[in-house]
Design a protein around this motif. Structure first.
Motif, PDB file in Angstrom:
ATOM      1  N   ILE A   5       0.835  -1.209   0.000  1.00 14.96           N
ATOM      2  CA  ILE A   5       0.000   0.000   0.000  1.00 14.96           C
ATOM      3  C   ILE A   5       0.865   1.253   0.000  1.00 14.96           C
ATOM      4  O   ILE A   5       0.575   2.239  -0.699  1.00 14.96           O
ATOM      5  N   SER A   6       1.967   1.207   0.774  1.00 13.81           N
ATOM      6  CA  SER A   6       2.857   2.373   0.864  1.00 13.81           C
ATOM      7  C   SER A   6       3.470   2.715  -0.483  1.00 13.81           C
ATOM      8  O   SER A   6       3.465   3.880  -0.914  1.00 13.81           O
TER       9      SER A   6
ATOM     10  N   TRP B 294       2.407   1.786  -3.401  1.00 15.24           N
ATOM     11  CA  TRP B 294       1.326   2.136  -4.332  1.00 15.24           C
ATOM     12  C   TRP B 294       0.981   3.614  -4.199  1.00 15.24           C
ATOM     13  O   TRP B 294       0.810   4.330  -5.194  1.00 15.24           O
ATOM     14  N   GLN B 295       0.921   4.098  -2.956  1.00 14.83           N
ATOM     15  CA  GLN B 295       0.602   5.503  -2.714  1.00 14.83           C
ATOM     16  C   GLN B 295       1.788   6.425  -2.988  1.00 14.83           C
ATOM     17  O   GLN B 295       1.603   7.633  -3.148  1.00 14.83           O
ATOM     18  N   ALA B 296       2.999   5.855  -3.044  1.00 19.09           N
ATOM     19  CA  ALA B 296       4.186   6.677  -3.287  1.00 19.09           C
ATOM     20  C   ALA B 296       4.269   7.152  -4.729  1.00 19.09           C
ATOM     21  O   ALA B 296       4.932   8.156  -5.023  1.00 19.09           O
ATOM     22  N   HIS B 297       3.584   6.420  -5.643  1.00 21.95           N
ATOM     23  CA  HIS B 297       3.562   6.786  -7.059  1.00 21.95           C
ATOM     24  C   HIS B 297       4.970   6.931  -7.635  1.00 21.95           C
ATOM     25  O   HIS B 297       5.293   7.913  -8.309  1.00 21.95           O
ATOM     26  N   GLN B 298       5.815   5.911  -7.350  1.00 15.28           N
ATOM     27  CA  GLN B 298       7.169   5.922  -7.900  1.00 15.28           C
ATOM     28  C   GLN B 298       7.385   4.671  -8.748  1.00 15.28           C
ATOM     29  O   GLN B 298       6.559   3.754  -8.761  1.00 15.28           O
TER      30      GLN B 298
ATOM     31  N   TRP C  22      13.113   4.713  -5.943  1.00 12.95           N
ATOM     32  CA  TRP C  22      12.370   5.143  -4.760  1.00 12.95           C
ATOM     33  C   TRP C  22      13.166   6.193  -3.995  1.00 12.95           C
ATOM     34  O   TRP C  22      14.322   5.973  -3.646  1.00 12.95           O
TER      35      TRP C  22
ATOM     36  N   LEU D 274       7.193   7.836   1.554  1.00 17.73           N
ATOM     37  CA  LEU D 274       6.410   6.603   1.546  1.00 17.73           C
ATOM     38  C   LEU D 274       7.233   5.407   1.072  1.00 17.73           C
ATOM     39  O   LEU D 274       6.990   4.273   1.505  1.00 17.73           O
ATOM     40  N   SER D 275       8.215   5.643   0.222  1.00 16.36           N
ATOM     41  CA  SER D 275       9.070   4.534  -0.212  1.00 16.36           C
ATOM     42  C   SER D 275       9.933   4.036   0.943  1.00 16.36           C
ATOM     43  O   SER D 275      10.223   2.841   1.046  1.00 16.36           O
TER      44      SER D 275
ATOM     45  N   CYS E  62       7.808   1.804   2.927  1.00 16.82           N
ATOM     46  CA  CYS E  62       7.745   0.510   2.253  1.00 16.82           C
ATOM     47  C   CYS E  62       8.968  -0.338   2.584  1.00 16.82           C
ATOM     48  O   CYS E  62       8.838  -1.516   2.949  1.00 16.82           O
TER      49      CYS E  62
ATOM     50  N   ALA F 210       3.966  -2.513  -6.356  1.00 22.73           N
ATOM     51  CA  ALA F 210       2.787  -2.660  -5.501  1.00 22.73           C
ATOM     52  C   ALA F 210       2.067  -3.975  -5.761  1.00 22.73           C
ATOM     53  O   ALA F 210       1.711  -4.712  -4.833  1.00 22.73           O
TER      54      ALA F 210
END
Length: 252
Positions: free
Chosen positions: A120-121, A123-127, A139, A143-144, A147, A225
């Motif tokens: 989830i982390s 996925w939300q980081a959008h990297q 990353w 948020l990465s 992760c 993700a």
């Protein structure tokens, strides 16, 4: 109810635990393929991360006055600290019995939660999922790091759980010792019969290799993700698997 409690608190037979322990080794390769592809950091193999931090410290005394805390060193430090945290959680198993079905299933379930949190982390980081080079990791944002922390904690917990089962699979996360012990096995070339001390080590090495291969193949298709989401599902299966491992028979 009494029979259920007796079943859950029974200790598993280490000699008949090769399947879930092989799955643990598979997950080591699987999870490490994700972090190494993105940031060139192993979240299960802390030897390299520890040496990397030593090199970062030595850089302060090389005469060039480089006092910057490089992103790669930050990621390595994050991995080491959270791995230790995960291993510390593993000590809870001493209260329930480190070889009981209850703890092995519960501990693996905690690994599942950590892996899903990592999915989830990121996925939300959008990297991205794959780095171009060591100088340009995929990353870099907060948020990465979350992760990486959850993934490393899951591997620390897995490592201490594997070690406490006390089999030829050892920790299931570090195979340097396994390779050495395999090469030193006096029955290495005794191919006419089963040799547990040799064959289980080969299973561990092969499972880790397969996990790394599958992890990277998925990474190229569905990203970090999605790959971690599948990893969480596999760990959930392993968690249930422990409930059906035969118990250790009392010595007569």
């Amino acid at each position: 109810m009494a029979r259920l409690k007796e079943h859950l608190f029974a200790e598993v037979d280490g000699e008949q635990s090769s399947a879930p322990l092989s799955a643990f080794c598979f997950m080591t390769g699987f999870i490490d393929s994700v972090t190494f592809s993105a940031i060139f950091v192993w979240c299960a193999f802390q030897t390299g991360n520890s040496v990397q931090l030593a090199l970062a410290l030595a850089r302060l005394f090389n005469g060039q006055h480089d006092h910057s805390f490089h992103i790669a060193d930050q990621q390595a430090l994050c991995s080491v600290l959270t791995f230790i945290f995960g291993a510390f959680i593993g000590r809870l198993g001493d209260k329930l019995g480190c070889k009981t079905r209850l703890w092995l299933a519960l501990g693996t379930l905690i690994q599942t939660v950590f892996t899903m949190a990592a999915a989830i982390s990121i996925w939300q980081a959008h990297q991205g999922s794959v780095a171009d080079s060591r100088a340009n990791p995929a990353w870099t944002n907060t948020l990465s790091f979350v992760c990486v922390g959850f993934m490393s904690a899951s591997m620390g917990l897995q490592g201490i759980m594997g070690k406490r089962v006390n089999t030829q699979f050892t920790t299931t996360v570090v195979l340097t010792t396994t390779w050495c012990e395999l090469m030193a096995d006096p029955k290495l070339f005794d191919i006419r019969r089963m040799v547990i001390s040799r064959d289980h080590k080969i299973m561990a090495i092969g499972s880790l290799f397969l996990g790394g291969f599958v992890g990277r193949a998925l990474l190229d298709k569905i990203g970090s993700a999605g790959t971690l989401g599948i990893g969480a599902g596999i760990r959930l299966v392993i968690s249930a698997w422990w409930l059906f491992v035969p118990e250790k028979k009392a010595k007569k």
